[in-house]
Design an enzyme around this catalytic site. Structure first.
Site, short mmCIF file in Angstrom:
data_model
loop_
_atom_site.label_atom_id
_atom_site.label_comp_id
_atom_site.label_asym_id
_atom_site.label_seq_id
_atom_site.Cartn_x
_atom_site.Cartn_y
_atom_site.Cartn_z
N LYS A 48 0.81 -1.22 0.00
CA LYS A 48 0.00 0.00 0.00
C LYS A 48 0.85 1.27 0.00
CE LYS A 48 -4.32 -1.62 0.61
NZ LYS A 48 -5.48 -1.22 -0.19
N SER A 71 -9.25 0.11 6.78
CA SER A 71 -9.28 -0.81 7.93
C SER A 71 -7.85 -1.19 8.31
CB SER A 71 -10.08 -2.06 7.58
OG SER A 71 -9.48 -2.70 6.48
#
Lengths: 327, 327
Positions: free
Chosen positions: A61, A86
C-alpha cells in the site's frame, strides 16, 4: 476535497505506472523475490514470491500512497490528506504524508486490528473511529474532510493509487522475465488492477489471476456477472480483503484480468502457516490468499513459473489463527 | 568412529574458513543482510542483521554440517554420519548427509522441540531419543556409532564445523566492510568461534561479542574464570544455547573474542518479538539473544555499526513465548 465519485477518472495506463515508478523510487524499498526449493518440489512448479511484506509500513500500500501524495499539488496537500481504511492503506498514507511534511487523518472501523491502528498513529496520523460499515466510513470521512480541508486519497479507486501498486509487478517482471502467471490478492482491486496494467504491457502473454476469499467473493461475482457487486458484510480472516471493488478497479480487472479464484478460510490459514514455516517470513492472512489459490490448485499450475505478490506482513502476533486462544 | 576427545584437534585458522567457503559455495544460500531504519533510529546505531534463519534447514548450522560432510573421505562416510543434537545441528547434518548420498543418525533428547525432530526426520535421518542429559546423549551416540559404524560429527567441537560456521561472518564482512562490532549467540560456541576467526583475520579491529542467556551462562563464566565451566541444567527459552562450550571452542573464544554479554529471558522474548514485528521475519529465541544484548545496551553501541548474526528461524509456531497458552 471530498468525493467518492470517479466519474471523471480513467484507468491508468502503462505510462502512469512507469512514471509512478520513477516518482517513488527514492522512497520505497525494492523488495526481494524469495523462492523455496521445497515448495517448488512439492508443487511441481516454480514459485516466485514478491515480498511486499518487507515494503515500508509492511505492505504494498505504501507504493500507491507515496505516488498519490507526491502527485498532489502544493495547494491540494497543504491541509493534509485523509482516507478511510481498515488497516494498511491508513498506515501507508500516514507515512507517505510525512514525505510532504503534511498531516494525515485516517477514519478506521472500531474493529480494525490493533496492530494497524497503532501503526497509523505511530506515523503521526490522527485516527478517527467509526462503526464498521461502509456508510459509517464514508460519513466519517466526509465530516473530517469538511472540517479540516484535507485531501481525500481513496484506498484503491484512484488512478495514482492503482499506478503506484503496479510498480511491484513491474519490478518482479524485470527481475524474472519468464513468468507464466502472476497471482495477487483482490480486495478493493488496486493491487490487482495495477499489476494487470503493468504486466499486460510488459509481457502480454502473462496470465493474471486475482485470488479472493470465498467469504468475500464480490470480485469473483462481479467478474462473472459483468456488473459491480458488493461484498455483504464479509467475515474472512483476510482483513485486508473485506472491501468491495470500485468502479475503476472493476473496469481494469474486466479489461486485463484472466480469472478470479476463490479459496476457503482453512486454505488461507494453512497457506499462511506454510509460508511462515518454509520461508521464515511473516505474512498476513491477505497475503496467504494467492498462495492458497496456487498450492491448493497445483495441478493447474504444474510445470509453470508463477509470480505471487505477498501483499503485506502486518499480523496481530498475540492472536494467530492456528493457536486457540490469546491473552 | 566415535570419540568426544579433541586432543589431536586444533582450532581452525583463516585458511580453513576460506577453504570451507569454497567447498560449500554450491550447497548453501548466501543469506541476505537486512536493516531497519526504525530500529536504527530507536537505537541510534546502524544494525545489520545477517539472516541465517533463511539458510537451508533454517539455521547457520547447515554451513558447518555441509563443510564437515564434504570434508570426509569416502571411507569415513560410507556407513553414514551420526551426532547428538537438540535441534538445528541434527536437521543440518541430516540434510548435509544427502549431499554425499549417505545416511544420518541423530540422537535427540526426548524434550527436543517437535519442529526440530520432524525436520531431521523429513531430511531422512533416523532419530534416536534419549534422556535430556549430556551423559544420556553421549551414551546414546556411542551405542549408535558402535552399532552402525557411522562417523561422529560433533555439533561444535570440531574444526570443520567451526570453519564452516565462520563463513557467515566472512560473507557479512565482505558485504559491509565498516562494521565496528559483530555479535553472535553463544551456546556450544561453534558460531562464535568461527565468526571470531574469520572476523579477526579480515578486519582485526572489529570487536567480537558473544551473547548468552543469563540462564545458561557457562560461556560467560568460562570466559571470566579462564577455565571451562559447565552449564548446569539450563532452562532458557533459547533452546539452541543450552549446551556448554567445548575445549576447542573455549580456546578459540579465549583467543579471539572481546566480551560475553548476558541477557534475561524477558529481554530475549522482547527482542524476538521486536524482530518479528519490525523486520517481518521469523527468528527463533536463540537468534534474539544477540539482538537483546545490543538493543538493551544501546548506549554502549551508540553511533556504531553492529553486525548481528540471526542464527536460525525454526520456531514452534503453536507455542509462541508471548501467547499464554497453546493447543
Amino acid at each position: 476535497m471530498y468525493t467518492e465519485s470517479t466519474e471523471n477518472q480513467k484507468i491508468p495506463r502503462w505510462d502512469d505506472v512507469k512514471q509512478a515508478a520513477d516518482r517513488i523510487k527514492g522512497y520505497i524499498h525494492k523488495t526481494p523475490i524469495m523462492t523455496s526449493q521445497t515448495l517448488n518440489r512439492e508443487n511441481e512448479s516454480q514459485l516466485f514470491f514478491k515480498c511486499e511484506n518487507f515494503q515500508k509500513t509492511g505492505a504494498f500500500k505504501y507504493r500507491g500512497a507515496v505516488n498519490s501524495v507526491l502527485s498532489l499539488s502544493k495547494q491540494h496537500i497543504k491541509k493534509g490528506v485523509a482516507t478511510h481504511s481498515s488497516g494498511n492503506h491508513g498506515a501507508a498514507l500516514a507515512s507517505a504524508a510525512l514525505c510532504r511534511q503534511t498531516h494525515a487523518y485516517i477514519v478506521m472501523p472500531e474493529n480494525a486490528a490493533a496492530v494497524k491502528i497503532t501503526a497509523a498513529q505511530n506515523y503521526g496520523a490522527q485516527v478517527i473511529f467509526c462503526a464498521p460499515t461502509l456508510k459509517a466510513r464514508q460519513d466519517g470521512l466526509e465530516r473530517i474532510v469538511q472540517k479540516t480541508g484535507a485531501y481525500f486519497v481513496h484506498p484503491y479507486n484512484n488512478p495514482a493509487i492503482i499506478a503506484g501498486q503496479g510498480t511491484a509487478a513491474m519490478e518482479m517482471i524485470k527481475e524474472i522475465n519468464y513468468l507464466d502467471y502472476i497471482v495477487t490478492p483482490v480486495g478493493g482491486g488496486g493491487l490487482l488492477s495495477g499489476t494487470a496494467i503493468a504486466a499486460k504491457h510488459l509481457r502480454p502473454d502473462i496470465k493474471l489471476i486475482g485470488a479472493e476469499p470465498r467469504l468475500a467473493d464480490d470480485a469473483f461475482r462481479s467478474f462473472h456477472t459483468g456488473k459491480l457487486e458488493n461484498a455483504c458484510r464479509p467475515t474472512t480472516i483476510a482483513d485486508g480483503l473485506r472491501t468491495s471493488l470500485g468502479s475503476l478497479t472493476f473496469s481494469a480487472i474486466n479489461k486485463y484480468v484472466d480469472n478470479i479464484m476463490l479459496v476457503s478460510e482453512t486454505e488461507i490459514i494453512k497457506a499462511m502457516r506454510m509460508i511462515w514455516e518454509r520461508l521464515k517470513i511473516l505474512i498476513e492472512p491477505s497475503s496467504a490468499v494467492p498462495v492458497a489459490a496456487v498450492i491448493f490448485n497445483s495441478i493447474r499450475f504444474k510445470g509453470l513459473n508463477i509470480g505471487i505478490i505477498l501483499s503485506g506482513g502486518n499480523v496481530q502476533l498475540d492472536r494467530l489463527p492456528w493457536t486457540q486462544s490469546a491473552p
